[in-house]
Design a protein around this motif. Structure first.
Motif, PDB file in Angstrom:
ATOM      1  N   GLY A  47       0.507  -0.746  -0.587  1.00 41.10           N
ATOM      2  CA  GLY A  47       0.285  -0.023  -0.229  1.00 41.10           C
ATOM      3  C   GLY A  47       1.145   1.122   0.139  1.00 41.10           C
ATOM      4  N   GLU A  48      -0.075   2.335  -0.155  1.00 43.84           N
ATOM      5  CA  GLU A  48       0.869   4.202  -0.215  1.00 43.84           C
ATOM      6  C   GLU A  48       1.508   3.904   0.761  1.00 43.84           C
ATOM      7  OE1 GLU A  48       1.777   5.803  -2.400  1.00 43.84           O
ATOM      8  OE2 GLU A  48       1.159   4.603  -4.415  1.00 43.84           O
ATOM      9  N   ASN A  49       1.464   3.708   1.927  1.00 42.82           N
ATOM     10  CA  ASN A  49       2.672   3.821   3.041  1.00 42.82           C
ATOM     11  C   ASN A  49       3.001   1.906   3.634  1.00 42.82           C
ATOM     12  OD1 ASN A  49       3.945   4.315   6.023  1.00 42.82           O
ATOM     13  ND2 ASN A  49       2.281   5.255   6.890  1.00 42.82           N
ATOM     14  N   PRO A  50       4.383   1.487   2.975  1.00 47.07           N
ATOM     15  CA  PRO A  50       4.958   0.347   3.044  1.00 47.07           C
ATOM     16  C   PRO A  50       5.197   0.653   4.143  1.00 47.07           C
ATOM     17  CG  PRO A  50       6.265   2.603   1.779  1.00 47.07           C
ATOM     18  CD  PRO A  50       4.784   2.676   1.986  1.00 47.07           C
ATOM     19  N   SER A  51       5.369   1.085   4.857  1.00 49.54           N
ATOM     20  CA  SER A  51       6.598   1.460   6.817  1.00 49.54           C
ATOM     21  C   SER A  51       5.357   0.409   7.365  1.00 49.54           C
ATOM     22  CB  SER A  51       6.220   2.571   7.013  1.00 49.54           C
ATOM     23  OG  SER A  51       7.455   3.073   6.613  1.00 49.54           O
ATOM     24  N   LEU A  52       3.815   0.420   6.923  1.00 49.95           N
ATOM     25  CA  LEU A  52       2.949  -0.253   8.173  1.00 49.95           C
ATOM     26  C   LEU A  52       2.994  -1.960   7.569  1.00 49.95           C
ATOM     27  CD1 LEU A  52      -0.296   1.646   7.796  1.00 49.95           C
ATOM     28  CD2 LEU A  52       1.759   2.120   9.993  1.00 49.95           C
ATOM     29  N   ALA A  53       3.307  -2.579   8.814  1.00 53.64           N
ATOM     30  CA  ALA A  53       3.428  -4.192   8.760  1.00 53.64           C
ATOM     31  C   ALA A  53       2.258  -5.159   7.521  1.00 53.64           C
ATOM     32  CB  ALA A  53       3.479  -4.648   9.743  1.00 53.64           C
ATOM     33  N   VAL A  54       2.848  -5.593   7.125  1.00 50.04           N
ATOM     34  CA  VAL A  54       0.784  -6.386   6.300  1.00 50.04           C
ATOM     35  C   VAL A  54       1.618  -7.558   6.985  1.00 50.04           C
ATOM     36  CG1 VAL A  54      -0.055  -7.880   4.432  1.00 50.04           C
ATOM     37  CG2 VAL A  54       1.513  -5.549   3.387  1.00 50.04           C
ATOM     38  N   ILE A  55       0.194  -7.500   7.460  1.00 49.29           N
ATOM     39  CA  ILE A  55       0.174  -9.261   8.726  1.00 49.29           C
ATOM     40  C   ILE A  55      -0.879  -9.993   8.184  1.00 49.29           C
ATOM     41  CG2 ILE A  55       0.974 -10.135  11.137  1.00 49.29           C
ATOM     42  CD1 ILE A  55       2.592  -8.732   9.902  1.00 49.29           C
ATOM     43  N   GLU A  56      -1.328 -10.823   7.469  1.00 49.69           N
ATOM     44  CA  GLU A  56      -2.512 -11.671   7.148  1.00 49.69           C
ATOM     45  C   GLU A  56      -2.822 -12.281   8.868  1.00 49.69           C
ATOM     46  OE1 GLU A  56      -2.572 -15.092   6.052  1.00 49.69           O
ATOM     47  OE2 GLU A  56      -0.413 -14.826   7.509  1.00 49.69           O
ATOM     48  N   PRO A  57      -4.488 -12.425   8.313  1.00 55.34           N
ATOM     49  CA  PRO A  57      -5.056 -12.811  10.074  1.00 55.34           C
ATOM     50  C   PRO A  57      -4.537 -14.606  10.154  1.00 55.34           C
ATOM     51  CG  PRO A  57      -6.072 -12.714   8.549  1.00 55.34           C
ATOM     52  CD  PRO A  57      -5.148 -12.527   8.017  1.00 55.34           C
ATOM     53  N   GLY A  58      -4.016 -15.097   9.782  1.00 54.00           N
ATOM     54  CA  GLY A  58      -3.915 -16.465   9.820  1.00 54.00           C
ATOM     55  C   GLY A  58      -1.399 -15.941  10.493  1.00 54.00           C
ATOM     56  N   ALA A  59      -1.201 -15.303  10.398  1.00 57.50           N
ATOM     57  CA  ALA A  59      -0.095 -15.049  11.227  1.00 57.50           C
ATOM     58  C   ALA A  59      -0.485 -14.482  12.019  1.00 57.50           C
ATOM     59  CB  ALA A  59       0.823 -14.128  10.799  1.00 57.50           C
ATOM     60  N   VAL A  60      -1.417 -13.867  12.483  1.00 61.33           N
ATOM     61  CA  VAL A  60      -1.704 -13.055  13.328  1.00 61.33           C
ATOM     62  C   VAL A  60      -2.215 -14.159  15.015  1.00 61.33           C
ATOM     63  CG1 VAL A  60      -3.580 -11.267  14.978  1.00 61.33           C
ATOM     64  CG2 VAL A  60      -1.871 -10.956  13.142  1.00 61.33           C
ATOM     65  N   ALA A  61      -3.053 -15.184  14.105  1.00 58.63           N
ATOM     66  CA  ALA A  61      -3.453 -16.554  14.985  1.00 58.63           C
ATOM     67  C   ALA A  61      -2.170 -17.332  15.645  1.00 58.63           C
ATOM     68  CB  ALA A  61      -4.473 -17.553  14.085  1.00 58.63           C
ATOM     69  N   ALA A  62      -0.788 -17.172  14.860  1.00 57.67           N
ATOM     70  CA  ALA A  62       0.717 -18.090  14.763  1.00 57.67           C
ATOM     71  C   ALA A  62       1.343 -17.570  15.549  1.00 57.67           C
ATOM     72  CB  ALA A  62       1.282 -18.657  13.440  1.00 57.67           C
ATOM     73  N   LEU A  63       0.893 -16.170  16.129  1.00 53.45           N
ATOM     74  CA  LEU A  63       2.610 -15.290  16.445  1.00 53.45           C
ATOM     75  C   LEU A  63       1.506 -14.369  17.190  1.00 53.45           C
ATOM     76  CD1 LEU A  63       3.446 -12.913  13.769  1.00 53.45           C
ATOM     77  CD2 LEU A  63       4.155 -15.092  14.719  1.00 53.45           C
ATOM     78  N   GLU A  64       2.933 -14.495  19.514  1.00 49.05           N
ATOM     79  CA  GLU A  64       2.117 -14.054  20.283  1.00 49.05           C
ATOM     80  C   GLU A  64       2.348 -12.684  20.352  1.00 49.05           C
ATOM     81  OE1 GLU A  64       4.115 -13.435  24.336  1.00 49.05           O
ATOM     82  OE2 GLU A  64       4.456 -15.829  23.483  1.00 49.05           O
ATOM     83  N   SER A  65       3.351 -11.953  19.612  1.00 53.15           N
ATOM     84  CA  SER A  65       2.772 -11.067  19.085  1.00 53.15           C
ATOM     85  C   SER A  65       3.698 -10.729  18.435  1.00 53.15           C
ATOM     86  CB  SER A  65       3.614  -9.537  21.079  1.00 53.15           C
ATOM     87  OG  SER A  65       5.169 -10.115  20.756  1.00 53.15           O
ATOM     88  N   PHE A  66       3.571  -8.964  18.000  1.00 54.00           N
ATOM     89  CA  PHE A  66       4.418  -8.399  16.575  1.00 54.00           C
ATOM     90  C   PHE A  66       4.490  -6.731  15.998  1.00 54.00           C
ATOM     91  CE2 PHE A  66       0.100  -9.407  14.963  1.00 54.00           C
ATOM     92  CZ  PHE A  66      -0.322  -8.031  14.164  1.00 54.00           C
ATOM     93  N   ASP A  67       5.772  -6.708  15.299  1.00 52.76           N
ATOM     94  CA  ASP A  67       5.529  -5.118  14.726  1.00 52.76           C
ATOM     95  C   ASP A  67       4.711  -4.919  13.949  1.00 52.76           C
ATOM     96  OD1 ASP A  67       8.593  -5.132  17.144  1.00 52.76           O
ATOM     97  OD2 ASP A  67       9.637  -5.379  15.388  1.00 52.76           O
ATOM     98  N   ASP A  68       4.193  -3.727  14.498  1.00 54.26           N
ATOM     99  CA  ASP A  68       3.222  -2.965  13.120  1.00 54.26           C
ATOM    100  C   ASP A  68       4.162  -2.174  12.524  1.00 54.26           C
ATOM    101  OD1 ASP A  68       1.168  -4.013  14.612  1.00 54.26           O
ATOM    102  OD2 ASP A  68       1.107  -1.807  16.334  1.00 54.26           O
ATOM    103  N   VAL A  69       4.992  -1.819  12.239  1.00 51.13           N
ATOM    104  CA  VAL A  69       5.553  -1.415  11.289  1.00 51.13           C
ATOM    105  C   VAL A  69       6.940  -2.160  10.097  1.00 51.13           C
ATOM    106  CG1 VAL A  69       4.993   1.121  12.038  1.00 51.13           C
ATOM    107  CG2 VAL A  69       7.440  -0.072  13.062  1.00 51.13           C
ATOM    108  N   VAL A  70       7.640  -1.740   9.593  1.00 51.14           N
ATOM    109  CA  VAL A  70       8.694  -2.056   9.231  1.00 51.14           C
ATOM    110  C   VAL A  70       9.817  -1.328   8.344  1.00 51.14           C
ATOM    111  CG1 VAL A  70       7.281  -4.241   8.345  1.00 51.14           C
ATOM    112  CG2 VAL A  70       8.082  -2.433   6.969  1.00 51.14           C
ATOM    113  N   ILE A  71      11.107  -1.899   8.630  1.00 49.60           N
ATOM    114  CA  ILE A  71      11.875  -0.809   7.980  1.00 49.60           C
ATOM    115  C   ILE A  71      12.453  -1.466   6.374  1.00 49.60           C
ATOM    116  CG2 ILE A  71      14.303   0.163   9.039  1.00 49.60           C
ATOM    117  CD1 ILE A  71      13.842  -0.455  11.689  1.00 49.60           C
TER     118      ILE A  71
END
Length: 86
Positions: free
Chosen positions: A53-77
């Motif tokens: 998307g237009e703000n590529p610094s926002l992490a793309v986390i699909e629902p299956g990954a959200v379910a598989a992870l305890e936590s994750f970063d909302d932003v990327v570098i």
């Protein structure tokens, strides 16, 4: 748990995105938990934007990954390759 999800779901989906080159899933034990880092390579920032998307610094986390992870970063570098050796 997440590595299986990454291989079975994330990789097949992302390989369909124009401009995607490759991805690595790194892991390490940290403070008694497993931490994962994804390094993906793209042809250009335009390809990244087409995926993220237009703000590529926002992490793309699909629902299956959200379910598989305890936590994750909302932003990327994003970095540009300065030197590559293989």
């Amino acid at each position: 748990m997440y590595p299986a999800h990454f291989v079975q779901n994330v990789i097949p989906a992302i390989q369909k995105v124009d401009g995607f080159l490759s991805a690595d899933l790194l892991s390490r034990e940290f403070e008694g938990k497993i931490e994962y880092t994804v390094i993906s390579r793209w042809k250009s920032m335009d390809a990244v934007k087409a995926f993220a998307g237009e703000n590529p610094s926002l992490a793309v986390i699909e629902p299956g990954a959200v379910a598989a992870l305890e936590s994750f970063d909302d932003v990327v570098i994003h970095y540009e390759v300065a030197v590559h050796v293989s």
